[in-house]
Motif scaffolding. Structure first.
Motif, PDB file in Angstrom:
ATOM      1  N   TRP A  81      -1.514   8.575   2.703  1.00 37.82           N
ATOM      2  CA  TRP A  81      -2.563   7.279   2.560  1.00 37.82           C
ATOM      3  C   TRP A  81      -1.952   6.257   2.526  1.00 37.82           C
ATOM      4  O   TRP A  81      -2.537   5.277   3.161  1.00 37.82           O
ATOM      5  CB  TRP A  81      -3.540   7.894   1.381  1.00 37.82           C
ATOM      6  N   GLY A  82      -1.072   5.872   1.856  1.00 40.17           N
ATOM      7  CA  GLY A  82      -0.520   4.632   1.771  1.00 40.17           C
ATOM      8  C   GLY A  82       0.188   4.225   3.119  1.00 40.17           C
ATOM      9  O   GLY A  82      -0.255   2.974   3.433  1.00 40.17           O
TER      10      GLY A  82
ATOM     11  N   PRO B 161      -5.546   3.349  -1.495  1.00 40.34           N
ATOM     12  CA  PRO B 161      -4.606   4.640  -1.666  1.00 40.34           C
ATOM     13  C   PRO B 161      -5.082   5.452  -2.714  1.00 40.34           C
ATOM     14  O   PRO B 161      -5.067   6.735  -2.483  1.00 40.34           O
ATOM     15  CB  PRO B 161      -3.128   4.040  -1.799  1.00 40.34           C
TER      16      PRO B 161
ATOM     17  N   ARG C 215       0.813  -1.325   0.080  1.00 41.44           N
ATOM     18  CA  ARG C 215      -0.008  -0.014  -0.017  1.00 41.44           C
ATOM     19  C   ARG C 215       0.854   1.182  -0.062  1.00 41.44           C
ATOM     20  O   ARG C 215       0.660   2.149  -0.548  1.00 41.44           O
ATOM     21  CB  ARG C 215      -0.824   0.061   1.186  1.00 41.44           C
TER      22      ARG C 215
ATOM     23  N   GLY D 247       1.161   4.011  -3.068  1.00 38.08           N
ATOM     24  CA  GLY D 247       0.926   5.397  -2.820  1.00 38.08           C
ATOM     25  C   GLY D 247       1.838   6.210  -3.468  1.00 38.08           C
ATOM     26  O   GLY D 247       1.855   7.411  -4.193  1.00 38.08           O
TER      27      GLY D 247
END
Length: 427
Positions: free
Chosen positions: A368-369, A125, A70, A74
């Motif tokens: 966000w990741g 993400p 993730r 991102g």
């Protein structure tokens, strides 16, 4: 949509980007939900003769692949855009489903689940970054309704997928193969939709990563990948100002769900003695309420804030999980499942909007990741512990532990809000 265009009051939920992401989220969660909720637990235990602990381990591999990639997803998103980040990853879902159809031993099924997780890793993400960017271009900057909308697509796919699979499993001797082929077709379709995504939402998006402050690319020479990564990590460290309690809260939010995922179908079959169609009705009772309530709940989150929704939601989830672990009467099971559905309708848009407020403007995709990686780590640990608890302690224990985790989240959220208020008063 540009920085000089007239701003909307709220995010347009019918914008091309949101609609395409709705379709992608629905199809990906349709495939993943079908496999993880309905198909693989029964297929691996009853057809292949594998233990529930092995099932939990395979599920953990899926969440591990999703979780590990993730943050890199991102970061890649910031550099290559939505279209190619999503398309490159979603091709792996096609590979994973193909492997699941043909392999029969625990090792290769676990590898297939790992690849499935890697293929799904850029989804959230990309969604969260896009919604946060779109919210930043509105007057209110609120994202609750949009977060509710994407969660609605996610839950609709997660619910409709298992219902479809249960229907196929109730009809004909080749039902498993037909179900797998339907999922393979959906995986191929989602790759096609991802090719329609834009590379960027607007010229102002990701300007901090790709150009000067005004969005141009001529003011800064292109950095080598390693130098770019070092600069990104430095920027994240200097701009991300959140309570330290948020990090365990991110883990626990997904850990509570991970505890339930591998065993909910088995619990319904072995303890409630439901048929596949009755289980589908349970999914509709819980998931249907959640889906229908998400957008209204998101709009109310935009109006009155996240605090009340999260407090009530965490407490209701804790109580309803504990109730579900103890019921053996089907009508009461429906009541407890509906209460769980209501609690998640309160939690999901409020939680995502709460996190969106913590995201700095620079390197949104990377942050966000990071958040989703920490959150997803709970989905790695949850299924492993869940399978062990099921095999060694009791069939209702994973749900009791999940309810206890929700109670811990309630306490952590209260502390985070209290500390944030104190810090604001001091400044």
């Amino acid at each position: 949509m540009t920085g000089t265009a007239e701003q909307r009051t709220h995010i347009n939920l019918a914008s091309p980007f949101i609609v395409k992401m709705w379709v992608i989220i629905f199809l990906v969660e349709f495939v993943k939900g079908s496999l993880l909720v309905a198909l693989l637990p029964v297929y691996m235990e009853n057809i292949l003769g594998l233990s529930v602990t092995v099932v939990g381990f395979a599920f953990a591999m899926q969440y591990l692949g999703d979780n590990l990639f993730r943050s890199p997803s991102g970061w890649i998103l910031e550099r290559v855009g939505y279209r190619w980040t999503m398309t490159g990853a979603l091709v792996l879902i096609v590979l994973a489903v193909t492997m699941i159809i043909y392999v029969t031993d625990a090792v290769w099924l676990s590898v297939a689940c790992l690849i499935l997780g890697i293929g799904t890793s850029p989804l959230w993400p990309c969604v969260m970054t896009g919604v946060t960017d779109l919210a930043g271009s509105t007057k209110s900057g609120s994202s609750g309704a949009a977060m509710g909308a994407v969660e609605m697509a996610s839950l609709a796919g997660t619910g409709i997928g298992p219902i479809t699979v249960n229907f196929l499993m109730d009809h004909g001797g080749q039902s498993y193969r037909v179900a797998f082929l339907v999922l393979l077709g959906c995986a191929m379709a989602v790759v096609g939709v991802s090719l329609l995504l834009p590379s960027r939402i607007s010229h102002t998006v990701h300007s901090s990563s790709h150009g000067s402050a005004d969005g141009s690319h001529g003011g800064r020479k292109r950095l080598k990948p390693w130098a770019s990564l070092k600069r990104t990590l430095h920027q994240v460290r200097t701009t991300l100002k959140v309570s330290r309690l948020l990090y365990p809260a991110l883990f626990l939010q997904a850990f509570a769900i991970g505890l339930m995922t591998p065993v909910v179908t088995l619990f319904a079959r072995t303890e409630l003695h439901v048929t596949p169609n009755q289980f589908s009705m349970l999914l509709i009772a819980g998931g249907g309420i959640t889906v229908l309530a998400l957008i209204p709940a998101g709009r109310w989150v935009d109006r009155i804030g996240t605090t009340a929704f999260l407090n009530v939601g965490f407490l209701l989830a804790a109580g309803s999980m504990a109730l579900f672990s103890q019921v053996r009467w089907l009508p009461l099971a429906f009541v407890s499942v509906m209460l769980v559905g209501i609690s998640y309708a309160l939690i999901l848009p409020a939680w995502n909007a709460f996190l969106a407020k913590q995201i700095p403007k620079g390197e949104r995709g990377t942050v966000w990741g990071l958040f989703l990686t920490l959150q997803g780590s709970g989905m790695v640990a949850g299924p492993v512990l869940s399978g062990k608890l099921w095999d060694t302690v009791g069939h209702g224990v994973p749900f009791l532990v999940s309810g206890f985790v929700m109670l811990l989240l309630f306490i952590l959220h209260l502390l985070i809000v209290h500390r944030t208020k104190l810090k604001a008063e001091l400044h």
